[in-house]
Scaffold this active site. Structure first.
Site, PDB file in Angstrom:
ATOM      1  N   ARG A 107       0.884  -1.182   0.000  1.00 48.98           N
ATOM      2  CA  ARG A 107       0.000   0.000   0.000  1.00 48.98           C
ATOM      3  C   ARG A 107       0.910   1.216   0.000  1.00 48.98           C
ATOM      4  O   ARG A 107       1.716   1.390   0.922  1.00 48.98           O
ATOM      5  CB  ARG A 107      -0.904   0.003   1.234  1.00 48.98           C
ATOM      6  CG  ARG A 107      -1.573   1.352   1.449  1.00 48.98           C
ATOM      7  CD  ARG A 107      -2.673   1.313   2.473  1.00 48.98           C
ATOM      8  NE  ARG A 107      -3.829   0.623   1.961  1.00 48.98           N
ATOM      9  CZ  ARG A 107      -5.048   0.675   2.515  1.00 48.98           C
ATOM     10  NH1 ARG A 107      -5.237   1.396   3.608  1.00 48.98           N
ATOM     11  NH2 ARG A 107      -6.050   0.017   1.992  1.00 48.98           N
ATOM     12  N   HIS A 134      -7.623   1.046  -6.261  1.00 51.42           N
ATOM     13  CA  HIS A 134      -7.769   0.140  -5.102  1.00 51.42           C
ATOM     14  C   HIS A 134      -8.438  -1.153  -5.584  1.00 51.42           C
ATOM     15  O   HIS A 134      -9.585  -1.442  -5.245  1.00 51.42           O
ATOM     16  CB  HIS A 134      -8.612   0.829  -4.029  1.00 51.42           C
ATOM     17  CG  HIS A 134      -8.512   0.218  -2.666  1.00 51.42           C
ATOM     18  ND1 HIS A 134      -7.731  -0.892  -2.385  1.00 51.42           N
ATOM     19  CD2 HIS A 134      -9.120   0.548  -1.492  1.00 51.42           C
ATOM     20  CE1 HIS A 134      -7.854  -1.200  -1.098  1.00 51.42           C
ATOM     21  NE2 HIS A 134      -8.692  -0.353  -0.539  1.00 51.42           N
ATOM     22  N   GLN A 137     -10.164  -3.854  -3.265  1.00 48.42           N
ATOM     23  CA  GLN A 137     -11.450  -3.422  -2.715  1.00 48.42           C
ATOM     24  C   GLN A 137     -12.586  -3.688  -3.703  1.00 48.42           C
ATOM     25  O   GLN A 137     -13.654  -4.179  -3.329  1.00 48.42           O
ATOM     26  CB  GLN A 137     -11.402  -1.922  -2.382  1.00 48.42           C
ATOM     27  CG  GLN A 137     -12.688  -1.403  -1.790  1.00 48.42           C
ATOM     28  CD  GLN A 137     -12.982  -2.006  -0.428  1.00 48.42           C
ATOM     29  OE1 GLN A 137     -12.167  -1.924   0.473  1.00 48.42           O
ATOM     30  NE2 GLN A 137     -14.147  -2.634  -0.274  1.00 48.42           N
ATOM     31  N   ASP A 225     -17.719   7.057  -0.691  1.00 50.40           N
ATOM     32  CA  ASP A 225     -16.442   6.901   0.020  1.00 50.40           C
ATOM     33  C   ASP A 225     -16.170   8.204   0.756  1.00 50.40           C
ATOM     34  O   ASP A 225     -16.846   9.218   0.531  1.00 50.40           O
ATOM     35  CB  ASP A 225     -15.324   6.589  -0.994  1.00 50.40           C
ATOM     36  CG  ASP A 225     -14.040   6.102  -0.318  1.00 50.40           C
ATOM     37  OD1 ASP A 225     -14.059   5.845   0.903  1.00 50.40           O
ATOM     38  OD2 ASP A 225     -13.018   6.006  -1.019  1.00 50.40           O
ATOM     39  N   CYS A 266     -16.445   1.385   1.311  1.00 47.13           N
ATOM     40  CA  CYS A 266     -15.294   0.513   1.568  1.00 47.13           C
ATOM     41  C   CYS A 266     -14.771   0.657   2.997  1.00 47.13           C
ATOM     42  O   CYS A 266     -14.015  -0.195   3.453  1.00 47.13           O
ATOM     43  CB  CYS A 266     -14.194   0.767   0.552  1.00 47.13           C
ATOM     44  SG  CYS A 266     -13.418   2.384   0.690  1.00 47.13           S
ATOM     45  N   ARG A 294     -13.187  -8.767   2.062  1.00 53.15           N
ATOM     46  CA  ARG A 294     -11.794  -8.468   1.751  1.00 53.15           C
ATOM     47  C   ARG A 294     -10.939  -9.715   1.987  1.00 53.15           C
ATOM     48  O   ARG A 294     -10.039 -10.040   1.207  1.00 53.15           O
ATOM     49  CB  ARG A 294     -11.271  -7.310   2.613  1.00 53.15           C
ATOM     50  CG  ARG A 294     -11.872  -5.942   2.326  1.00 53.15           C
ATOM     51  CD  ARG A 294     -11.475  -5.414   0.955  1.00 53.15           C
ATOM     52  NE  ARG A 294     -10.059  -5.276   0.803  1.00 53.15           N
ATOM     53  CZ  ARG A 294      -9.338  -4.218   1.196  1.00 53.15           C
ATOM     54  NH1 ARG A 294      -9.942  -3.187   1.746  1.00 53.15           N
ATOM     55  NH2 ARG A 294      -8.033  -4.168   0.991  1.00 53.15           N
TER      56      ARG A 294
HETATM   57  N1   CP Z   1     -11.081  -0.127   2.672  1.00 58.54           N
HETATM   58  C1   CP Z   1      -9.811  -0.189   3.098  1.00 58.54           C
HETATM   59  O1   CP Z   1      -8.892  -0.339   2.303  1.00 58.54           O
HETATM   60  O2   CP Z   1      -9.661  -0.129   4.445  1.00 58.54           O
HETATM   61  P1   CP Z   1      -8.279   0.130   5.211  1.00 58.54           P
HETATM   62  O3   CP Z   1      -7.800   1.509   4.809  1.00 58.54           O
HETATM   63  O4   CP Z   1      -8.636   0.052   6.663  1.00 58.54           O
HETATM   64  O5   CP Z   1      -7.310  -0.932   4.799  1.00 58.54           O
END
Ligand code: CP
Length: 308
Positions: A107, A134, A137, A225, A266, A294
């Site tokens: 990430r 992403h 997701q 979001d 998400c 997830r």
């Molecule tokens: N939706 C998501 O990626 O959550 P986090 O940022 O908690 O990993």
């Protein structure tokens, strides 16, 4: 080398196989304690590096638990604590990590970082979120939609709010899975045109509708979001709230969607900003199924990457 970097550059048949496999693996674990191993242990003997240059709850925990359920081991690494955060190049980091681990999930901020990691790693790399996309997701969101409503092909998805990285992966998915996508937000926060053009070129109907009530008409799925993403400066907060207030997903807005429409977010959410608690905890919402999935979707993605 099977990297999972973005939905638009992954073969649609492979995407479908991952979603279906995730569902099979989820069903196989039904009712079992989270800490018990899967019957199959495809990651036995595998070491997975999970690198975070940004905060995370769901991605961090779901990848970690998923690897362990499949018999593998993880090391969760903070970018700041690695030499990566102190000037070592991405390329050298990728080459070094590839000598120790079998799979890298990262990430990070810039898409270029992910691409450099994938270019120089000799093990598969998974995109755990960049400023631009992403994909894990949205694979999860498609799995979750289909779990509740059947095939997503031909359905209408409406996105309300900021045209951010999560929207971008929805646009990628619209082209690959064949659903209609409507974006509803203010012009300064429109998604990059390239995401829309690419989805349209693959045959998806993608529209921009400034009126959120019109945008959700006929929607099978309404998504929003956070209004201020992790990579946005906090100084933008007030301006963004002013720009996006009219796009809040509340019960009045959901009343314009199909009666059996689903609501997704998400997470993490800022309750009563982008969506009201009444919607998040209401009858349309599947946000916690989405969070759980997830785990299952990423297990399938990891198995696809490793061919196990
Ligand atoms: N939706 C998501 O990626 O959550 P986090 O940022 O908690 O990993």
């Amino acid at each position: 080398m099977k990297h999972f970097l973005d939905i638009n550059i992954t073969d649609p048949a492979d995407l479908r196989q991952m979603i279906d496999h995730a569902r099979v693996m989820k069903d196989a674990r039904a009712g079992r304690p989270k800490g018990t191993p899967d019957d199959e242990q495809p990651l036995a003997g595998h070491m997975v590096a999970l690198i975070f240059e940004k905060p995370s709850t769901r991605t961090r925990v779901s990848f970690d638990v998923g690897v362990r359920q499949m018999g593998g081991q993880t090391m969760v690494l903070s970018g700041n604590d690695m030499q990566l955060g102190h000037g070592e190049t991405i390329a050298d980091t990728a080459r070094v990590l590839s000598r120790y681990v079998d799979l890298i999930m990262i990430r990070t901020f810039e898409e270029a970082t992910l691409q450099e990691m994938a270019e120089y790693a000799t093990v598969p790399v998974i995109n755990g979120l960049t400023n631009r996309s992403h994909p894990c997701q949205i694979m999860t969101d498609i799995m979750t939609f289909e779990e509740h409503r059947g095939p997503i092909r031909g359905k209408k998805v409406t996105w309300c709010g900021d045209g951010n990285n999560v929207f971008a992966s929805f646009a990628h998915a619209a082209g690959q899975f064949g659903f209609d996508l409507t974006f509803s937000g203010p012009p300064p926060l429109d998604p990059e045109q390239v995401f829309i053009d690419e989805a349209r070129a693959r045959g998806a109907k993608v529209e921009i509708e400034r009126n959120p009530q019109k945008a959700v008409e006929g929607a099978d799925l309404v998504v929003t979001d956070t209004w201020v993403s992790m990579h946005d400066p906090q100084s933008a907060r007030e301006r963004r709230h002013n720009q996006l207030r009219g796009y809040q997903v509340n019960e009045a807005l959901m009343a314009h969607a199909k009666p059996d429409s689903l609501f997704m977010h998400c997470l993490p959410a800022h309750r009563d900003d982008e969506a009201t608690s009444a919607v998040m905890d209401g009858p349309h919402s599947v946000i916690f199924d989405e969070a759980e999935n997830r785990l299952h979707a990423q297990k399938a993605i990891m198995r696809w990457c490793l061919g196990v």
